[in-house]
Design an enzyme around this catalytic site. Structure first.
Site: not given
Ligand code: MRU
Length: 339
Positions: A49-50, A86, A189, A230
């Site tokens: 994720r991220g 996603r 997270q 994102d």
């Molecule tokens: O649902 P996630 O854990 O994938 O969401 C991640 C985030 O919102 C992060 O802040 C974003 O992806 C930036 S990661 C460098």
């Protein structure tokens, strides 16, 4: 990059290997994805994720499809499935399409080279974001006290991190002294991943519940908020983990700089503003349960938007590898594309 942090996404023995972030912080283990469906599942289930990390996983997913079939139509169909895994992080669609273009040009080898380049470029971009971010860290005796949300670190990228990249560079330069980590409900997270990562890096940090941010700011204990993204629309509106928008409103009220750090692959100039960003809605079980244990009554309705959109007007600066965009973002952000 400090070598002891495990590599979040890589290509190994003909498979896509992702660090299983669902098992952190207690267990460091990997998922070996040998089919495109397994890569899609690793992305949707948050094993990886991220935004930049799922981009790298999607790119290697296309390389996997290309290595396993000689049918171009199958590779294109696999890319479409990966892209849909996603919806909010534009890095996924961007990386999948870039790898698919390379496949169309150069076949399976071209796809793998493109995926490797996406991962390597992301680490270099994050290191540059860290350097550029030094200019936005406020002066404070002994270093700034920084609050961050979710995990925009090494784990969320191909390596080093975006928001945490700014924190790392700032800490190494003596410009950051301490980090407040939002736990980041519902999937935690912050509590699971950022707390682990900062501890591994030896950066002083303290975990707080999301609801503590307001009173910390009111007490004068926060000098800056830095978060990842994102998807950043052309006018600077920024989608990031649910709760980010609330932090931006709080930062504005308390006159604290609110900074977004992201690679250029997160900037989507084709999306004019935040209204056009699709926000993923996830399983209500993530809200009714904590760590797999039900905490809400059976049958209660729960709503689980995974992201929110922070209006550009609340963002002090956007730090990218191309430089720092400052207000008015609608003008300064697109201008960075030409750097
Ligand atoms: O649902 P996630 O854990 O994938 O969401 C991640 C985030 O919102 C992060 O802040 C974003 O992806 C930036 S990661 C460098």
């Amino acid at each position: 990059v400090r070598e002891h942090l495990p590599v979040p996404v890589s290509w190994r023995n003909g498979a896509v290997r992702v660090l299983d972030q669902r098992a952190l912080p207690h267990t460091v283990k990997y998922v070996e994805c040998r089919t495109v469906d397994e890569v899609c599942n690793a992305i949707t289930s948050l094993a990886v994720r991220g935004a930049p990390a799922i981009g790298a996983a999607g790119a290697y997913g296309v390389a996997l499809a290309a290595a396993q079939t000689s049918s171009s139509a199958s590779v294109h169909a696999a890319a479409a499935r990966l892209e849909r895994a996603r919806p909010t992080a534009v890095n996924l669609a961007w990386a999948v399409r870039r790898t698919l273009d390379a496949y169309d040009e150069g076949g399976a080898d071209g796809a793998l080279d493109a995926a490797d380049a996406i991962a390597a470029d992301d680490v270099a971009a994050n290191e540059a974001i860290g350097r550029n971010g030094l200019t936005v860290i406020p002066e404070h005796d002994g270093g700034a006290r920084v609050l961050t949300h979710c995990n925009a670190g090494h784990l969320a990228t191909a390596g080093y991190g975006t928001a945490i990249g700014v924190i790392r560079a700032g800490y190494d330069a003596g410009r950051v002294q301490h980090v407040w980590i939002d736990e980041t409900r519902p999937v935690l997270q912050g509590a699971r991943l950022t707390a682990w990562e900062l501890h591994e890096l030896g950066i002083p940090s303290t975990l707080v519940v999301d609801a503590a941010a307001a009173s910390l700011m009111a007490a004068g204990d926060v000098d800056m908020v830095v978060v990842g993204a994102d998807r950043i629309a052309a006018n600077g509106d920024t989608a990031n983990k649910i709760g980010t928008y609330g932090l931006a409103v709080l930062a504005k009220h308390h006159d604290i700089p609110f900074v977004v750090a992201a690679p250029w692959s997160t900037v989507d100039l084709a999306t004019p503003d935040g209204r056009a960003i699709t926000v993923e809605t996830r399983d209500p079980d993530e809200v009714t349960h904590v760590g797999g244990t039900r905490v809400a009554p059976n049958g209660v309705a729960a709503h689980n938007p995974a992201f929110d959109v922070t209006p550009a007007a609340l963002i002090s600066a956007i730090v990218t590898e191309h430089g720092v965009a400052r207000r008015p973002l609608a003008k300064s952000l697109p201008a960075l594309a030409r750097r």
